[in-house]
Design an enzyme around this catalytic site. Structure first.
Site, short mmCIF file in Angstrom:
data_model
loop_
_atom_site.label_atom_id
_atom_site.label_comp_id
_atom_site.label_asym_id
_atom_site.label_seq_id
_atom_site.Cartn_x
_atom_site.Cartn_y
_atom_site.Cartn_z
N GLY A 248 0.82 -1.20 0.00
CA GLY A 248 0.00 0.00 0.00
C GLY A 248 0.86 1.25 0.00
O GLY A 248 2.08 1.21 -0.02
N GLY A 274 2.75 -2.40 -8.96
CA GLY A 274 2.10 -1.35 -8.17
C GLY A 274 3.07 -0.29 -7.71
O GLY A 274 2.80 0.91 -7.77
N ILE A 302 8.59 -11.64 -7.49
CA ILE A 302 8.82 -13.08 -7.57
C ILE A 302 8.05 -13.68 -8.74
O ILE A 302 8.53 -14.60 -9.41
CB ILE A 302 8.40 -13.75 -6.25
N ASP A 303 6.86 -13.14 -9.02
CA ASP A 303 6.00 -13.71 -10.05
C ASP A 303 6.55 -13.56 -11.46
O ASP A 303 6.04 -14.18 -12.39
CB ASP A 303 4.61 -13.07 -9.99
N GLY A 347 1.87 -16.74 -7.79
CA GLY A 347 1.47 -16.42 -9.15
C GLY A 347 0.03 -15.97 -9.19
O GLY A 347 -0.87 -16.75 -9.49
#
Length: 531
Positions: A248, A274, A302-303, A347
């Site tokens: 956030g 983000g 990581i994804d 994921g």
């Protein structure tokens, strides 16, 4: 059956169409000028679904009948991928760089002095790297990414990363800040360490860390952390982040107020999609206020779901640790009578970890990812395939990405601090459905469920990621001193490049079910289509 996609503004013809759910004004995050975070109408994160569409869908912005369309396309591409620079707003004058390999330690080695001039030490501003390197002969080629229906070859060049001969900041007057946002990821400390090392080589004395992500800018109870080589020397030996992380954000104006009050000239932001959108908003606000600040991102996810990049740091480590979990599930399943091992991996919208971990392990029988829809029930569903595998093999291993099969679960309006929709646990759901199914048909099944998510996130970076983090951290500093802002650093076709942040946040990068890598995964698992 081809289409022209405008992902990232790069029109590509593909055999399958990715339909990413819209989330409002911003195509990825729903950022506005005043607030970091997603409003309620932007809460749903894009999920990529591939569907066949008609070839008649084309990009209306390109007239392929124009004999000069390639030239026009390349000019537009170059304009979009032009890097924002201090010169665009300020009367910035360059000075000779203070970064030199000649300045490292002693210049005498075994009685021989180093040469005064070192050639080829710097990158030229006009150096470029090809974004795409495969020439597809037809849109029907596996994984084809084409601009026009004939799959014509068009060169797309992006800026090469590295140190320049001229810089736009006086190092002794620079105050640099580093902040790590989002969740944990292997390699955060490695990047922080290299940013500090490289800043000091330029001659920067004032380096601070902003604690706990964007919150550290406006939470008065979180003091800034002084950084130096001595402070960060050994932080790469542990996982996590020396500076802490948080999801956030806050009000853009408040964050820029804090940057202005602290006197920060360079801000290095480590985070995912983000965080990048937040950095873009910060850059825009700094420009609106005519603040001479360079905002540079280092992509952390990581994804592996950031557009245009070969991979992001932390991904290799995640795959390495994930395949250990798969191997453990295999041992559990293989050692039990009618054993079934279910492993859930990270994921949310991209199945790269599940796909690569399944390939590296070689023990996976079924790999389920968000980009490929599937049914559990029915004659062609996962459960029927499980029955056959139990009969023929005696044991099964399933690898599922956390964002897979969400359409099979009850929807939730809950969101996390970043505004991401809270996903239902597909792993637990599959485990329960398997137990119920085999009980109903009177066949015993021993189901084991493994979720290694937080163990993987907290790992120290492996050798491959450590090298990637080192180069990314160094190039982040080089980019800031070169006068660029609103940029991110990535590895593209094995070369390190600078990319404008707006070009990488238009949507998440997803696995293409028509790609050779997914085909390789299907060849390895031997699974059918579950529809």
């Amino acid at each position: 059956m081809a289409f022209v996609s405008s992902i990232n503004g790069v029109a590509l013809v593909n055999l399958e169409k990715r339909d990413c759910l819209s989330r409002g004004d911003d195509p990825y995050l729903g950022f506005n000028r005043s607030r970091i975070g997603r409003s309620q109408r932007h809460m749903k994160r894009s999920r990529c679904i591939f569907r066949a569409v008609r070839a008649s869908v084309v990009n209306p912005g390109i007239d392929f009948s124009d004999p000069d369309w390639k030239e026009h396309y390349q000019m537009e591409f170059e304009k979009r991928f032009n890097l924002p620079h201090l010169r665009d707003v300020f009367d910035a004058k360059p000075i000779p760089t203070t970064f030199s390999l000649k300045s490292r330690g002693s210049r005498v080695l075994d009685g021989a002095t180093m040469p005064e001039d070192r050639k080829n030490e710097y990158i030229n501003d006009d150096d470029r790297t090809l974004l795409k390197v495969i020439k597809y002969s037809s849109p029907t080629s596996a994984g084809a990414e084409c601009i026009d229906p004939n799959c014509s070859w068009v060169e797309q060049w992006v800026h090469r990363a590295g140190p320049r001969k001229q810089i736009y900041f006086e190092p002794e007057n620079v105050k640099a800040g580093i902040v790590t946002c989002g969740g944990l990821c292997p390699g955060l400390n490695d990047v922080i360490r290299q940013i500090v090392f490289t800043l000091e080589l330029y001659g920067v004395k004032k380096i601070i860390g902003i604690p706990f992500g964007y919150h550290g800018f406006f939470d008065r109870g979180l003091p800034e952390i002084p950084l130096s080589r001595n402070v960060v020397q050994n932080i790469n030996l542990a996982g996590g982040s020396l500076l802490g992380v948080s999801r956030g954000g806050g009000n853009i104006s408040d964050i820029v107020d804090s940057i202005q009050a602290r006197g920060i000239d360079m801000l290095f932001i480590l985070g995912g999609n983000g965080t990048h959108a937040g950095a873009n908003a910060i850059h825009n606000e700094c420009r609106r206020r005519m603040m001479r600040v360079s905002v540079v991102c280092v992509p952390k996810t990581i994804d592996n779901d950031i557009l245009l990049m070969d991979k992001t740091f932390g991904f290799d480590t995640a795959v390495e640790e994930a395949q250990r979990a798969i191997n453990s599930a295999y041992i559990e399943a293989h050692s039990a009578y009618h054993g079934i091992g279910v492993v859930k991996l990270m994921g949310r919208s991209s199945g790269f970890i599940a796909m690569h971990a399944s390939l590296s392990s070689g023990q996976t029988d079924i790999c389920l990812i968000p980009e490929v829809p599937f049914n559990l029930e029915g004659p062609f569903g996962v459960l029927r395939h499980l029955e056959n595998l139990i009969k023929t093999k005696g044991s099964v291993v399933i690898c599922v990405a956390e964002g897979a099969g969400q359409d099979l679960l009850e929807k939730s309006n809950a969101t996390d601090a970043s505004g991401n929709a809270v996903l239902q646990d597909i792993g637990v759901h599959i485990q329960q459905q398997i137990k119920m199914h085999f009980k109903a048909i009177g066949v015993p099944a021993d189901v084991k469920y493994i979720d290694p998510t937080y163990m993987i996130r907290a790992c120290r970076a492996n050798a491959s990621d450590a090298i990637l983090c080192t180069v990314l951290g160094q190039n982040a500093v080089h980019g800031a001193f070169a006068g660029y802002s609103d940029i991110t650093i990535g590895i593209c076709n094995t070369h390190y490049v600078y990319l404008p942040i707006p070009e990488v946040i238009t949507s998440p990068r997803c696995v293409d079910p028509n790609s050779r890598m997914w085909h390789r995964c299907l060849t390895s698992t031997g699974q059918p289509d579950f529809l």
